[in-house]
Write a protein that holds these residues in place. Structure first.
Motif, PDB file in Angstrom:
ATOM      1  N   MET B   1       0.843  -1.196   0.000  1.00 52.34           N
ATOM      2  CA  MET B   1       0.000   0.000   0.000  1.00 52.34           C
ATOM      3  C   MET B   1       0.879   1.247   0.000  1.00 52.34           C
ATOM      4  SD  MET B   1      -2.919   1.108   2.775  1.00 52.34           S
ATOM      5  CE  MET B   1      -3.929  -0.313   2.423  1.00 52.34           C
ATOM      6  N   THR B   2       0.622   2.156  -0.912  1.00 51.83           N
ATOM      7  CA  THR B   2       1.420   3.369  -0.966  1.00 51.83           C
ATOM      8  C   THR B   2       0.809   4.414  -0.043  1.00 51.83           C
ATOM      9  OG1 THR B   2       0.162   4.441  -2.735  1.00 51.83           O
ATOM     10  CG2 THR B   2       1.845   2.830  -3.396  1.00 51.83           C
ATOM     11  N   THR B   3       1.536   5.514   0.110  1.00 53.75           N
ATOM     12  CA  THR B   3       1.030   6.567   0.994  1.00 53.75           C
ATOM     13  C   THR B   3      -0.207   7.235   0.419  1.00 53.75           C
ATOM     14  OG1 THR B   3       2.587   8.092  -0.038  1.00 53.75           O
ATOM     15  CG2 THR B   3       3.281   7.014   2.003  1.00 53.75           C
ATOM     16  N   ASP B   4      -0.454   7.076  -0.894  1.00 58.06           N
ATOM     17  CA  ASP B   4      -1.630   7.699  -1.508  1.00 58.06           C
ATOM     18  C   ASP B   4      -2.882   6.851  -1.325  1.00 58.06           C
ATOM     19  OD1 ASP B   4      -0.060   9.768  -2.376  1.00 58.06           O
ATOM     20  OD2 ASP B   4       0.384   8.803  -4.293  1.00 58.06           O
ATOM     21  N   GLU B   5      -2.728   5.596  -0.914  1.00 58.14           N
ATOM     22  CA  GLU B   5      -3.875   4.706  -0.771  1.00 58.14           C
ATOM     23  C   GLU B   5      -4.415   4.753   0.646  1.00 58.14           C
ATOM     24  OE1 GLU B   5      -2.862   0.792  -2.003  1.00 58.14           O
ATOM     25  OE2 GLU B   5      -1.788   1.474  -3.763  1.00 58.14           O
ATOM     26  N   GLN B   6      -5.727   4.593   0.759  1.00 58.01           N
ATOM     27  CA  GLN B   6      -6.374   4.555   2.066  1.00 58.01           C
ATOM     28  C   GLN B   6      -7.140   3.254   2.191  1.00 58.01           C
ATOM     29  OE1 GLN B   6      -6.480   6.648   4.679  1.00 58.01           O
ATOM     30  NE2 GLN B   6      -5.146   8.225   3.822  1.00 58.01           N
ATOM     31  N   GLU B   7      -7.038   2.650   3.352  1.00 57.19           N
ATOM     32  CA  GLU B   7      -7.823   1.451   3.617  1.00 57.19           C
ATOM     33  C   GLU B   7      -9.240   1.884   3.975  1.00 57.19           C
ATOM     34  OE1 GLU B   7      -7.653  -1.886   7.044  1.00 57.19           O
ATOM     35  OE2 GLU B   7      -5.783  -1.507   5.991  1.00 57.19           O
ATOM     36  N   VAL B   8     -10.238   1.240   3.363  1.00 53.51           N
ATOM     37  CA  VAL B   8     -11.624   1.652   3.542  1.00 53.51           C
ATOM     38  C   VAL B   8     -12.476   0.446   3.892  1.00 53.51           C
ATOM     39  CG1 VAL B   8     -13.651   2.607   2.400  1.00 53.51           C
ATOM     40  CG2 VAL B   8     -11.421   3.581   1.939  1.00 53.51           C
ATOM     41  N   TRP B   9     -13.340   0.595   4.879  1.00 57.89           N
ATOM     42  CA  TRP B   9     -14.336  -0.414   5.215  1.00 57.89           C
ATOM     43  C   TRP B   9     -15.681   0.169   4.829  1.00 57.89           C
ATOM     44  CZ3 TRP B   9     -12.665  -1.714  10.956  1.00 57.89           C
ATOM     45  CH2 TRP B   9     -11.334  -2.115  10.949  1.00 57.89           C
ATOM     46  N   GLU B  10     -16.433  -0.515   4.004  1.00 61.43           N
ATOM     47  CA  GLU B  10     -17.699   0.014   3.491  1.00 61.43           C
ATOM     48  C   GLU B  10     -18.850  -0.903   3.887  1.00 61.43           C
ATOM     49  OE1 GLU B  10     -18.464   1.777  -0.707  1.00 61.43           O
ATOM     50  OE2 GLU B  10     -19.116  -0.310  -0.759  1.00 61.43           O
ATOM     51  N   VAL B  11     -19.935  -0.297   4.333  1.00 57.46           N
ATOM     52  CA  VAL B  11     -21.154  -1.039   4.667  1.00 57.46           C
ATOM     53  C   VAL B  11     -22.246  -0.585   3.710  1.00 57.46           C
ATOM     54  CG1 VAL B  11     -22.878  -1.537   6.424  1.00 57.46           C
ATOM     55  CG2 VAL B  11     -20.502  -1.206   7.088  1.00 57.46           C
ATOM     56  N   VAL B  12     -22.836  -1.531   3.007  1.00 56.90           N
ATOM     57  CA  VAL B  12     -23.870  -1.218   2.018  1.00 56.90           C
ATOM     58  C   VAL B  12     -25.101  -2.059   2.313  1.00 56.90           C
ATOM     59  CG1 VAL B  12     -24.492  -1.320  -0.427  1.00 56.90           C
ATOM     60  CG2 VAL B  12     -22.197  -0.641   0.243  1.00 56.90           C
ATOM     61  N   VAL B  19     -23.978  -5.753   3.013  1.00 53.69           N
ATOM     62  CA  VAL B  19     -22.726  -6.124   2.367  1.00 53.69           C
ATOM     63  C   VAL B  19     -21.586  -5.337   3.007  1.00 53.69           C
ATOM     64  CG1 VAL B  19     -21.449  -6.266   0.201  1.00 53.69           C
ATOM     65  CG2 VAL B  19     -23.941  -6.536   0.207  1.00 53.69           C
ATOM     66  N   LEU B  20     -20.597  -6.067   3.486  1.00 51.92           N
ATOM     67  CA  LEU B  20     -19.427  -5.461   4.135  1.00 51.92           C
ATOM     68  C   LEU B  20     -18.223  -5.669   3.219  1.00 51.92           C
ATOM     69  CD1 LEU B  20     -17.826  -4.299   6.553  1.00 51.92           C
ATOM     70  CD2 LEU B  20     -17.803  -6.597   7.514  1.00 51.92           C
ATOM     71  N   THR B  21     -17.589  -4.579   2.863  1.00 53.79           N
ATOM     72  CA  THR B  21     -16.448  -4.650   1.962  1.00 53.79           C
ATOM     73  C   THR B  21     -15.239  -4.003   2.611  1.00 53.79           C
ATOM     74  OG1 THR B  21     -17.914  -4.457   0.043  1.00 53.79           O
ATOM     75  CG2 THR B  21     -15.581  -4.052  -0.340  1.00 53.79           C
ATOM     76  N   PHE B  22     -14.127  -4.690   2.571  1.00 51.54           N
ATOM     77  CA  PHE B  22     -12.851  -4.096   2.933  1.00 51.54           C
ATOM     78  C   PHE B  22     -12.097  -3.845   1.637  1.00 51.54           C
ATOM     79  CE2 PHE B  22     -13.011  -6.705   7.057  1.00 51.54           C
ATOM     80  CZ  PHE B  22     -13.666  -5.683   7.717  1.00 51.54           C
ATOM     81  N   GLY B  23     -11.496  -2.685   1.510  1.00 48.30           N
ATOM     82  CA  GLY B  23     -10.779  -2.406   0.286  1.00 48.30           C
ATOM     83  C   GLY B  23      -9.828  -1.242   0.436  1.00 48.30           C
ATOM     84  N   ARG B  24      -9.347  -0.812  -0.687  1.00 50.21           N
ATOM     85  CA  ARG B  24      -8.425   0.311  -0.707  1.00 50.21           C
ATOM     86  C   ARG B  24      -8.992   1.404  -1.598  1.00 50.21           C
ATOM     87  NH1 ARG B  24      -2.891  -3.298  -1.309  1.00 50.21           N
ATOM     88  NH2 ARG B  24      -2.954  -4.136   0.798  1.00 50.21           N
ATOM     89  N   GLN B  25      -8.937   2.613  -1.105  1.00 48.00           N
ATOM     90  CA  GLN B  25      -9.440   3.759  -1.845  1.00 48.00           C
ATOM     91  C   GLN B  25      -8.340   4.250  -2.775  1.00 48.00           C
ATOM     92  OE1 GLN B  25     -12.665   5.244  -0.919  1.00 48.00           O
ATOM     93  NE2 GLN B  25     -12.476   6.172  -2.928  1.00 48.00           N
ATOM     94  N   LEU B  26      -8.603   4.179  -4.075  1.00 45.15           N
ATOM     95  CA  LEU B  26      -7.658   4.697  -5.065  1.00 45.15           C
ATOM     96  C   LEU B  26      -8.376   5.806  -5.805  1.00 45.15           C
ATOM     97  CD1 LEU B  26      -6.110   1.374  -6.451  1.00 45.15           C
ATOM     98  CD2 LEU B  26      -5.120   2.967  -4.824  1.00 45.15           C
ATOM     99  N   GLY B  27      -8.136   7.032  -5.425  1.00 47.15           N
ATOM    100  CA  GLY B  27      -8.895   8.149  -5.977  1.00 47.15           C
ATOM    101  C   GLY B  27     -10.346   8.013  -5.560  1.00 47.15           C
ATOM    102  N   ALA B  28     -11.265   7.991  -6.548  1.00 45.38           N
ATOM    103  CA  ALA B  28     -12.691   7.850  -6.233  1.00 45.38           C
ATOM    104  C   ALA B  28     -13.112   6.388  -6.245  1.00 45.38           C
ATOM    105  CB  ALA B  28     -13.515   8.633  -7.248  1.00 45.38           C
TER     106      ALA B  28
END
Lengths: 135, 59
Positions: B1-12, B19-28
């Protein structure tokens, strides 16, 4: 980490209550942005929870909801496996001394030896940090 | 993971599933690394377990 997990719990409960009267097929409840340096990768956190459920199941202290959670976890693991999820890569991100590798591998072993996804038996990832289990 | 990436937990909330998603935010864009769907009663059980677990690891 505790704050992030508590916030996630609130979002889950919120998503449960928001959907009952909402006619739209999909709505985003919320997102949590977590620091990359939070310390614990998310998948092992979930696996630890699943194993806690498994412990309760074995101790005959589980509820129907726990049982459903265990099933959902196994199903999600199988889906990830079938989709080529890199469990070896996940394991490599975990410090071998932390205990997370043991949890992760134990969960996958359980999933592979049950009726949930027996096709993956024998394809368990290897823990790192030990000479006899190195990649 | 680079410094530009953010770890994101999303609940939909989608239909009758959470739906629970773990992922990485790359821009939008959210790039999922783990995703699981569950009915509401399971989501509530997971929420309870998360609170318990959080107290265990950080009392």
């Amino acid at each position: 980490m505790r704050r992030a997990l508590s916030l996630l719990a609130l979002l889950l409960v919120g998503a449960c209550s928001s959907g009952s009267s909402e006619p739209t097929p999909t709505s985003i409840a919320s997102r949590i942005t977590v620091s990359p340096h939070v310390g614990l990768p998310p998948t092992p956190v979930l696996n630890a929870l699943y194993l806690r459920m498994l412990d309760e199941r074995l101790a005959l202290r589980h509820s129907r909801a726990d049982d459903a959670l265990l099933y959902a976890a196994a199903r999600a693991t199988c889906a990830g496996w079938a989709a080529g999820m890199d469990f070896d890569g996940v394991l490599r991100t975990l410090p071998p001394w932390s205990g997370w590798q043991d949890w992760q591998q134990a969960w996958l072993a359980y999933a592979a030896t049950t009726t949930y996804c027996p096709q993956f038996a024998g394809r368990l990832p290897h823990k790192t940090g030990r000479r006899d289990h190195g990649p | 993971m680079t410094t530009d990436e953010q770890e994101v937990w999303e609940v939909v909330q989608a239909d009758d599933q959470v739906v629970l998603t773990f992922g990485r935010q790359l821009g939008a864009r959210l790039v999922p690394t783990f995703l699981t769907a569950m009915p509401p009663d399971v989501a509530r059980a997971l929420a309870d377990a998360l609170v318990d677990f959080a107290e265990q690891i950080d009392p």
